[in-house]
Structures are given as structure tokens and as C-alpha cells.
Write a protein that holds these residues in place. Sequence first.
Motif, PDB file in Angstrom:
ATOM      1  N   GLU A 189      19.160  38.610   6.224  1.00  0.00           N
ATOM      2  CA  GLU A 189      18.229  38.225   7.263  1.00  0.00           C
ATOM      3  C   GLU A 189      17.697  39.303   7.905  1.00  0.00           C
ATOM      4  O   GLU A 189      16.470  39.660   8.262  1.00  0.00           O
ATOM      5  CB  GLU A 189      18.973  37.473   8.344  1.00  0.00           C
ATOM      6  N   TYR A 193      19.208  26.598   9.416  1.00  0.00           N
ATOM      7  CA  TYR A 193      17.981  27.180   8.980  1.00  0.00           C
ATOM      8  C   TYR A 193      17.580  28.168   7.782  1.00  0.00           C
ATOM      9  O   TYR A 193      16.669  28.491   7.527  1.00  0.00           O
ATOM     10  CB  TYR A 193      17.512  27.995  10.141  1.00  0.00           C
ATOM     11  N   ARG A 194      18.811  28.816   7.394  1.00  0.00           N
ATOM     12  CA  ARG A 194      18.745  29.848   6.604  1.00  0.00           C
ATOM     13  C   ARG A 194      18.476  29.858   5.125  1.00  0.00           C
ATOM     14  O   ARG A 194      17.717  30.674   4.832  1.00  0.00           O
ATOM     15  CB  ARG A 194      20.056  30.720   6.840  1.00  0.00           C
ATOM     16  N   TYR A 210      15.008  29.450   4.991  1.00  0.00           N
ATOM     17  CA  TYR A 210      14.376  30.741   5.134  1.00  0.00           C
ATOM     18  C   TYR A 210      14.278  31.696   4.161  1.00  0.00           C
ATOM     19  O   TYR A 210      13.198  32.081   3.963  1.00  0.00           O
ATOM     20  CB  TYR A 210      15.080  31.463   6.467  1.00  0.00           C
ATOM     21  N   LYS A 270      11.688  30.477   1.682  1.00  0.00           N
ATOM     22  CA  LYS A 270      10.404  30.807   1.964  1.00  0.00           C
ATOM     23  C   LYS A 270       9.943  32.282   1.644  1.00  0.00           C
ATOM     24  O   LYS A 270       8.865  32.478   1.443  1.00  0.00           O
ATOM     25  CB  LYS A 270      10.282  30.592   3.672  1.00  0.00           C
ATOM     26  N   ASP A 329      26.538  28.221  13.517  1.00  0.00           N
ATOM     27  CA  ASP A 329      25.269  28.732  14.121  1.00  0.00           C
ATOM     28  C   ASP A 329      25.841  30.026  15.124  1.00  0.00           C
ATOM     29  O   ASP A 329      24.952  30.837  15.021  1.00  0.00           O
ATOM     30  CB  ASP A 329      24.960  27.529  15.362  1.00  0.00           C
ATOM     31  N   GLY A 386      25.637  32.292  11.834  1.00  0.00           N
ATOM     32  CA  GLY A 386      24.054  32.472  12.139  1.00  0.00           C
ATOM     33  C   GLY A 386      23.599  33.513  13.036  1.00  0.00           C
ATOM     34  O   GLY A 386      22.546  33.546  13.270  1.00  0.00           O
ATOM     35  N   ILE A 396      16.779  35.571  13.864  1.00  0.00           N
ATOM     36  CA  ILE A 396      16.295  34.165  13.709  1.00  0.00           C
ATOM     37  C   ILE A 396      17.619  33.360  14.354  1.00  0.00           C
ATOM     38  O   ILE A 396      17.410  32.718  15.236  1.00  0.00           O
ATOM     39  CB  ILE A 396      16.154  33.724  12.473  1.00  0.00           C
ATOM     40  N   GLY A 397      18.695  33.321  13.808  1.00  0.00           N
ATOM     41  CA  GLY A 397      19.787  32.464  14.252  1.00  0.00           C
ATOM     42  C   GLY A 397      20.231  32.701  15.672  1.00  0.00           C
ATOM     43  O   GLY A 397      20.293  31.687  16.306  1.00  0.00           O
ATOM     44  N   LEU A 442      17.751  31.230  17.875  1.00  0.00           N
ATOM     45  CA  LEU A 442      17.799  29.708  18.088  1.00  0.00           C
ATOM     46  C   LEU A 442      18.889  29.491  18.905  1.00  0.00           C
ATOM     47  O   LEU A 442      19.148  28.549  19.691  1.00  0.00           O
ATOM     48  CB  LEU A 442      18.005  29.243  16.556  1.00  0.00           C
TER      49      LEU A 442
END
Length: 326
Positions: free
Chosen positions: A72, A94-95, A98, A101, A303, A307, A311-312, A315
Motif C-alpha cells: 500500500e 478495503y485492501r 484496492y 483495482k 483495521d 490496516g 488508506i487504512g 479510514l
Amino acid sequence: MSKRAMIRLGTVLLAFTFVLAACTNAPKQKEAASSIGNPESSGTRVVKDAFGDVTIPSHPKNMLVMSSKYAEYLIEMGITPQMVSFVPEIEPAYRLPYFEKHGVKMIQEQQYQMNYEKLLHLSPDLIITQGDGMDAQVYEKVSRIAPTIALQAGSGMYDAMPKLADLFDKKTESEKVLAEFGEKATRAREKIHQAIGNKTVLILRVDPKQYRYLGSQAGESSEFFYKTLGLTIPEIFKDSKDWFTPFSLEILPEIKPDFVFLEKRMIQNYNSADSLKSLEENPLWKNMDAVKNNHVFPLKTSDFVEGEGPIGSSLLIDYVVEKLVP
């Protein structure tokens, strides 16, 4: 031809030979210099990691990152690895989308295990992993598969990200990402302080056979809650420098937290459900003001531990603000 004339002719021919050689080599030297910045070149360079110097490809084409956090960090700086190792049970929600993507191939692994045969089958040309805490024998085996950088860092964003940036000449990008995150954290800290002032917040971890609290000076997670967001730890624990410290439920009345973030610890092959049930049924727990005021909020291990990242962590800031700011 006289002897003197022959000497002069020889001298002229020798000088011409040097000029011709210089003209012939010049384009090659220029080409070699320009290839350093050419992504299509196949050169190598030497970098230093936790175990010494290591020769790596200048432009890896099948890079494996053995830390989803590191992957990440790299992506947010503009470096997309081809592969990343991950343990599905402990990854934040989310990862994985991610990584999908960004076109990163995800390699599923068992937690705390190293499958060398699988690594060999993947044919990486560069492996990047965390150096802090890595066993030298493990590093030696991994480095036989491909050039391996054991980064001289832990998992934390502010520790690892600048060092990854140095490897890939992304210092400017790294500083931008960290600055933007810092600005968001500052805004969140101000909102939280305006909402709850110095009211205390306990981070309580539920393990299968014990209960632990997060100290205020115990690494990345402590820094996130008690420094980045400026939360106040209960007075009884204010001097604790340990990570998650076991404690007896008998002292619950002495802790007196105004808010509790409650983590049912989640790792592979690990179940804390019975321990959580015992806590929630305990009269001392039920009698706490935070419990009676509905100021207890669930916290996922995935999280706030796995996380961590631009990004994490962003969030997680949103989640904490949502719970503490009316």
C-alpha cells in the motif's frame, strides 16, 4: 620516402586512430548513461538492507512485496508491485479490492509461515520484506529465490514509507502522502478535542484466555490513538510503555474510562468469542460508566493493526471521529 617522413606519417596515423576510437566510443558511453533512467534497461544496482549490501535489478518486472502494508505504501507513492503476499483472515476489508483495482496479483499465505516452494514457483525478480524482526536464516533462504531487500524498518507508515521512497527515488511523493495524512489527522484531533476534551479512552483487547490494554507509548497503534489523534489514556495506565499488557478484570472499577474501543482479537486459527462473552456478562464490566452510557465501540484487529497505511489509517480516523464526535 625518408626516414623522417615515415616517422611523421606514423605519428599522424596514430593520432587519427585515437580520434576515430574516441568518436566510436562516445555514442556508446552516452547510450550507457541514458539507459540508467530507461525502464526497459536490464541493469542492476546495489542497495543496503538490514543484512548488508544486495544487488537488485534497476527496473524489476516481477516484484513480490511480502507485506500488504508495504504494498500500500508503494502504490500510494506511484510504485505498483506485480505481486503481494497476504493472509485473508487478517486483512482489512478495503485492501483486497484496492489491490485488484491496481492490478496487483495477490498471493495467499498462511500467517507466520513461509512457503519457499510457492515463492520459487512465482519467479520474482525482486522480493521486498520487513527487516525488523526477520530471522537471518529465513532471509538467507528467501534471498536464494530472488534478490531480497529486508528493509531496515518496521511496519509503521512513518518508519517504512520514507525508506521505501529512498529505494525508488520517490521522496517527493512520499512526503506529499504523509503530509496529506498529517493534515487530516490534525483536523480530526481538533474535532475530537472539541467534542470530548480530556475524557479518557481505553483500547481493550480480548484474547481467548486474557484481557489486555494498549499502553500509551507502545508503538504504532499507541501513536495512532494517543499521539496522532491526541486521545487521553485512563490515569491508571498513563505511564505504561508496554504493548498490550494483561490485566485482571478485578481492576475494571479503577480504570474508569469514559470511552472504550473493544477489540475481539482476530488472527488466523484464533477465537476470542467465549472470552468476549465472559467479559460482557461480568458485573464489573456492566457497571462501568462507559458501558452504561453506550460508549463502547467495536474495533477490528484488521483495521487498526493490519490496516495501517495512507488508506487504512485514514479510514480508521473517520471511524474514530464518527464514534467520539456527536
